[in-house]
Design a protein around this motif. Structure first.
Motif, PDB file in Angstrom:
ATOM      1  N   ASP A  23      -4.558 -37.517  16.768  1.00 16.55           N
ATOM      2  CA  ASP A  23      -4.388 -36.165  16.237  1.00 16.55           C
ATOM      3  C   ASP A  23      -2.944 -35.676  16.245  1.00 16.55           C
ATOM      4  O   ASP A  23      -2.694 -34.488  16.425  1.00 16.55           O
ATOM      5  CB  ASP A  23      -5.270 -35.145  16.990  1.00 16.55           C
ATOM      6  CG  ASP A  23      -6.703 -35.146  16.495  1.00 16.55           C
ATOM      7  OD1 ASP A  23      -7.616 -35.105  17.339  1.00 16.55           O
ATOM      8  OD2 ASP A  23      -6.903 -35.216  15.267  1.00 16.55           O
ATOM      9  N   THR A 202      -9.813 -31.135  21.241  1.00 14.07           N
ATOM     10  CA  THR A 202     -10.611 -31.811  20.207  1.00 14.07           C
ATOM     11  C   THR A 202     -10.296 -31.289  18.809  1.00 14.07           C
ATOM     12  O   THR A 202     -10.731 -31.874  17.817  1.00 14.07           O
ATOM     13  CB  THR A 202     -12.136 -31.632  20.443  1.00 14.07           C
ATOM     14  OG1 THR A 202     -12.466 -30.241  20.301  1.00 14.07           O
ATOM     15  CG2 THR A 202     -12.557 -32.116  21.813  1.00 14.07           C
ATOM     16  N   VAL A 203      -9.532 -30.196  18.722  1.00 16.62           N
ATOM     17  CA  VAL A 203      -9.215 -29.621  17.412  1.00 16.62           C
ATOM     18  C   VAL A 203      -8.153 -30.476  16.728  1.00 16.62           C
ATOM     19  O   VAL A 203      -7.225 -30.974  17.349  1.00 16.62           O
ATOM     20  CB  VAL A 203      -8.742 -28.158  17.554  1.00 16.62           C
ATOM     21  CG1 VAL A 203      -8.158 -27.630  16.250  1.00 16.62           C
ATOM     22  CG2 VAL A 203      -9.892 -27.290  17.998  1.00 16.62           C
ATOM     23  N   LYS A 227      -9.907 -29.527  27.748  1.00 15.91           N
ATOM     24  CA  LYS A 227     -10.867 -30.587  27.428  1.00 15.91           C
ATOM     25  C   LYS A 227     -10.208 -31.945  27.231  1.00 15.91           C
ATOM     26  O   LYS A 227     -10.689 -32.768  26.445  1.00 15.91           O
ATOM     27  CB  LYS A 227     -11.713 -30.187  26.208  1.00 15.91           C
ATOM     28  CG  LYS A 227     -12.360 -28.801  26.417  1.00 15.91           C
ATOM     29  CD  LYS A 227     -13.210 -28.328  25.249  1.00 15.91           C
ATOM     30  CE  LYS A 227     -13.508 -26.842  25.378  1.00 15.91           C
ATOM     31  NZ  LYS A 227     -14.202 -26.267  24.210  1.00 15.91           N
ATOM     32  N   ASP A 229     -10.330 -34.097  29.343  1.00 13.77           N
ATOM     33  CA  ASP A 229     -11.176 -35.052  30.067  1.00 13.77           C
ATOM     34  C   ASP A 229     -12.142 -35.742  29.095  1.00 13.77           C
ATOM     35  O   ASP A 229     -12.868 -36.658  29.488  1.00 13.77           O
ATOM     36  CB  ASP A 229     -11.969 -34.356  31.186  1.00 13.77           C
ATOM     37  CG  ASP A 229     -12.625 -33.054  30.734  1.00 13.77           C
ATOM     38  OD1 ASP A 229     -13.787 -32.807  31.137  1.00 13.77           O
ATOM     39  OD2 ASP A 229     -11.988 -32.269  30.014  1.00 13.77           O
ATOM     40  N   GLY A 230     -12.113 -35.324  27.840  1.00 14.70           N
ATOM     41  CA  GLY A 230     -12.939 -35.983  26.828  1.00 14.70           C
ATOM     42  C   GLY A 230     -12.188 -37.168  26.244  1.00 14.70           C
ATOM     43  O   GLY A 230     -11.323 -37.742  26.901  1.00 14.70           O
ATOM     44  N   THR A 231     -12.493 -37.533  24.990  1.00 11.90           N
ATOM     45  CA  THR A 231     -11.797 -38.667  24.365  1.00 11.90           C
ATOM     46  C   THR A 231     -10.715 -38.216  23.390  1.00 11.90           C
ATOM     47  O   THR A 231      -9.956 -39.038  22.883  1.00 11.90           O
ATOM     48  CB  THR A 231     -12.790 -39.606  23.627  1.00 11.90           C
ATOM     49  OG1 THR A 231     -13.632 -38.816  22.777  1.00 11.90           O
ATOM     50  CG2 THR A 231     -13.648 -40.358  24.617  1.00 11.90           C
ATOM     51  N   ALA A 232     -10.605 -36.922  23.129  1.00 11.37           N
ATOM     52  CA  ALA A 232      -9.562 -36.425  22.231  1.00 11.37           C
ATOM     53  C   ALA A 232      -8.219 -36.449  22.957  1.00 11.37           C
ATOM     54  O   ALA A 232      -8.156 -36.232  24.162  1.00 11.37           O
ATOM     55  CB  ALA A 232      -9.892 -35.014  21.770  1.00 11.37           C
ATOM     56  N   GLU A 255     -14.687 -28.746  33.985  1.00 11.77           N
ATOM     57  CA  GLU A 255     -15.333 -27.435  33.983  1.00 11.77           C
ATOM     58  C   GLU A 255     -15.312 -26.708  35.313  1.00 11.77           C
ATOM     59  O   GLU A 255     -15.828 -25.596  35.412  1.00 11.77           O
ATOM     60  CB  GLU A 255     -16.788 -27.587  33.491  1.00 11.77           C
ATOM     61  CG  GLU A 255     -16.856 -28.199  32.092  1.00 11.77           C
ATOM     62  CD  GLU A 255     -18.242 -28.179  31.494  1.00 11.77           C
ATOM     63  OE1 GLU A 255     -18.698 -27.081  31.137  1.00 11.77           O
ATOM     64  OE2 GLU A 255     -18.869 -29.261  31.397  1.00 11.77           O
TER      65      GLU A 255
ATOM     66  N   MET B 218     -13.576 -27.492  13.213  1.00 13.71           N
ATOM     67  CA  MET B 218     -12.128 -27.753  13.363  1.00 13.71           C
ATOM     68  C   MET B 218     -11.859 -29.061  14.107  1.00 13.71           C
ATOM     69  O   MET B 218     -10.704 -29.412  14.346  1.00 13.71           O
ATOM     70  CB  MET B 218     -11.444 -26.662  14.182  1.00 13.71           C
ATOM     71  CG  MET B 218     -11.864 -25.262  13.921  1.00 13.71           C
ATOM     72  SD  MET B 218     -10.914 -24.236  15.041  1.00 13.71           S
ATOM     73  CE  MET B 218     -12.168 -23.113  15.574  1.00 13.71           C
ATOM     74  N   ASP B 222     -11.484 -36.976  16.754  1.00 14.35           N
ATOM     75  CA  ASP B 222     -12.501 -37.249  17.778  1.00 14.35           C
ATOM     76  C   ASP B 222     -13.930 -37.077  17.257  1.00 14.35           C
ATOM     77  O   ASP B 222     -14.887 -37.509  17.901  1.00 14.35           O
ATOM     78  CB  ASP B 222     -12.281 -36.315  18.976  1.00 14.35           C
ATOM     79  CG  ASP B 222     -12.873 -36.869  20.262  1.00 14.35           C
ATOM     80  OD1 ASP B 222     -13.445 -36.084  21.049  1.00 14.35           O
ATOM     81  OD2 ASP B 222     -12.775 -38.094  20.471  1.00 14.35           O
TER      82      ASP B 222
END
Ligand SMILES: Nc1nc2c(ncn2[C@@H]2O[C@H](COP(=O)(O)OP(=O)(O)OP(=O)(O)O)[C@@H](O)[C@H]2O)c(=O)[nH]1
Ligand SMILES: Nc1nc2c(ncn2[C@@H]2O[C@H](COP(=O)(O)OP(=O)(O)OP(=O)(O)O)[C@@H](O)[C@H]2O)c(=O)[nH]1
Ligand SMILES: [Mg+2]
Ligand SMILES: [Mg+2]
Lengths: 274, 290
Positions: A23, A202-203, A227, A229-232, A255, B218, B222
């Motif tokens: 991203d 994630t955006v 966030k 801790d996600g994959t983004a 969280e 948006m 991912d």
């Protein structure tokens, strides 16, 4: 030389895939790949390290601590679009100040969304911070003003103001934030000392549009990137730091109250490639 | 947007009937850029462009419009075809209650969408019961209760865990003639094994007619990871794309459809409870192309 050119173009294509999927966005990706081509590196093995240095250099070289004022209370305004993690991040930040034994007050200036006041109230109780709240539908600026008065009266060190999520494209809602700023600015000249824009990792490329419009309207002083801790990968902050000069001050990694980490340029760039 | 770009590129080709392979390559480069700028996933774009190329070359000679317009037209039609067909039906069970579970990442809009869908089905003559199974997020149940009250819909949330709560909700639905259960769940990461397992268990026990992935319009690259994980681990029946009232191009829609082949059934277009619409493939195709 022709063979090396072919190898390098394969490496570049591979890197383009990594950067876009992290991203970074088309503009930044094209920009750094062009820099690599201009550099005319001899060894394919030199390309990635060069790229990493280039990405680090696009991020700001600046202090990233939260701006606190010598005159209490320091006021921190938390803003951002819907669902990105403003309320949770505010609670995490407030918790840090509580751990330093600071007196913390929370302002429930999200008077719109269902359950927002109860949500902040629960966090306040968990961290030992009082909360100023009005009814749903009341004026968010009035809550903020009320909270600042209370903070000044009670010798509070840090006042954190939670606001409702809002899309940056909704002019009347952005104006509502400007009003909160004006109102507290009248009561305490330097306030808010910190206006934190919360961005969701994630955006995609819309993050730049968000940062631009919030900055134009409010003069954002820092970003919390949540966030992770996600994959983004949250690569859009590179364009945001480079083009808008807004530093990422903290990142959200979960969280619970402890899931708030300092932003480090080198670590962030390394993580783009993991 | 992309049609403006094509106006300039193909001005000089006006009058020429057939597009050369070179023209197609150039135009596809522009399309690729537009899709990536719209946040469509890198690998999804690669595959899509490859599949479109054949069709663009084959058809270019047949129409009486400028070659540039032809490529855009083919792209728009292909994009609409991939995103469709239009499907905004909720699978209603012949043995009530119909169970619909809303799942997805943190903050994507599940709780709000749960209420919106409840309002939508109420308008259609159903009697939904909203079920609050998020016992982790502070005041999540309160949030759904406030929304339910606004719509005149009952909300159930008693129980020690999501399975327990759903059991109670089902009993209540049967005894009160609520023929639809709308189950709101806690936001979770698709890489959280424990929480994904919790959803699998919920699905296994209650056999819902619908498992809807609620995803933020948006979302960037991912989107494929999220969609693939929810579809692969859990199995979904459809998607709701939220926050389309913003200025995000919404490329996540193509990414999600491409990797799951499950229908995007509805979209969220605002914070209010009536901001809920059926998904229209043609309109999102235009939006993605910019
Ligand atoms: N995994 C993960 N979840 C997070 C993080 N930060 C916040 N969340 C979750 O994201 C969801 C939304 O958080 P909120 O704090 O309510 O977001 P918000 O921006 O205040 O939302 P609105 O006020 O509705 O606009 C919650 O489920 C949080 O627990 C993070 O760093 N990692
Ligand atoms: N502008 C806009 N906001 C939306 C839309 N759908 C939901 N929201 C907002 O997005 C934020 C998050 O919505 P929630 O329903 O709390 O999200 P959630 O998925 O239940 O969050 P968690 O339970 O924490 O995972 C709230 O501020 C909602 O009002 C939409 O279509 N447009
Ligand atoms: Mg909030
Ligand atoms: Mg929720």
């Amino acid at each position: 030389l022709k063979f090396r050119g072919k190898i390098n173009s394969e490496v570049l294509e591979e890197l383009e895939a990594i950067l876009i999927q992290a991203d970074l966005g088309m503009k930044t990706t094209a920009k750094v790949l062009e820099k690599i081509r201009e550099e005319r590196l001899k060894e394919p093995a030199d390309i990635k390290p060069f790229l990493k240095r280039e990405l680090v250099s696009l991020l700001l070289d600046c202090p990233r601590s939260i701006n606190l004022s010598a005159s209490s209370p320091s006021v921190i305004l938390v803003v951002g679009v819907n669902g990105v993690g403003k309320t949770t991040s505010l609670a995490k930040l407030a918790s840090r100040f509580r751990e330093e034994n600071k007196k913390v007050l929370l302002a429930a200036s999200d008077t719109f969304r269902a359950g927002s006041i109860e949500q902040l109230d629960i966090w306040g109780k968990r961290i030992g911070a009082e909360i100023i709240k009005h009814q749903y539908g009341s004026d968010p600026a009035a809550v903020a003003y009320d909270a600042l008065s209370a903070a000044q009266a009670r010798g509070i060190d840090i006042l954190l103001i939670d606001t409702a999520g809002r899309l940056h494209t909704k002019k009347n809602l952005v104006e509502e934030l400007r009003k909160i700023k004006r109102v507290i600015g009248k009561k305490k000249k330097e306030a808010p000392e910190e206006t934190l824009l919360v961005l969701d990792a994630t955006v995609g490329q819309n993050a730049l549009s968000q940062a631009k419009l919030f900055k134009e309207a409010l003069k954002v002083t820092g970003i919390i990137l949540t966030k992770l801790d996600g994959t983004a990968k949250g690569g859009m902050v590179i364009a945001i730091e480079n083009e808008l000069n807004i530093p990422v001050k903290l990142i959200g990694t979960g969280e619970t109250l402890g899931d708030l980490v300092e932003f480090d340029r080198g670590e962030f760039v390394e993580a783009l490639f993991s | 947007g992309i049609s403006v770009k094509f106006g300039t590129i193909f001005k000089k080709l006006r009058g020429r009937g057939k597009l050369s392979e070179k023209n197609i390559e150039e135009s596809l480069k522009e399309i690729r850029l537009a899709l990536l700028e719209a946040d469509v996933n890198y690998k999804v774009v690669k595959k899509f462009i490859h599949e479109v190329k054949e069709r663009a070359i084959g058809e270019a000679v047949l129409r009486n419009i400028t070659p540039g317009q032809q490529v855009v037209k083919v792209i728009h039609e292909e994009l609409t075809r991939v995103m469709g067909p239009e499907n905004n039906k909720i699978n209603i069970s012949s043995r009530p209650p119909t169970i619909i579970v809303l799942v997805g990442l943190q903050g994507s809009g599940k709780t709000t969408t749960c209420a919106k869908l409840g309002g939508y089905l109420k308008e259609k003559g159903y009697h939904p019961l909203l079920v609050a199974t998020d016992i982790q997020r502070p005041a999540a149940r309160k949030q759904l209760e406030i929304l339910g009250k606004e719509l005149g819909l009952p909300v159930f949330g008693d129980g020690r865990d999501p399975l327990d709560i759903c059991r109670g909700a089902k009993d209540l639905a049967i005894s009160e003639g609520r023929e639809v259960l709308l189950v709101d769940t806690a936001g979770r990461l698709h890489i959280d094994e424990k929480l994904m397992k919790e959803l699998k268990q919920l699905k296994k026990v209650f056999q819902p007619e619908e498992v809807l992935l609620v995803a933020d319009a948006m979302t960037g690259q991912d989107a494929v990871n999220i969609a693939q994980a929810f579809e692969g681990t859990l199995g979904i029946s459809g998607v709701v794309l939220t926050k389309l009232d913003g200025d995000a191009r919404g490329g996540a829609a193509l990414s999600i459809k491409a990797v799951t082949n499950k229908p995007i059934k509805f979209i969220g277009v605002g914070e209010k409870l009536d901001a809920f619409q059926p998904f229209c493939p043609d309109r999102i195709a235009s939006r993605i192309l910019g």
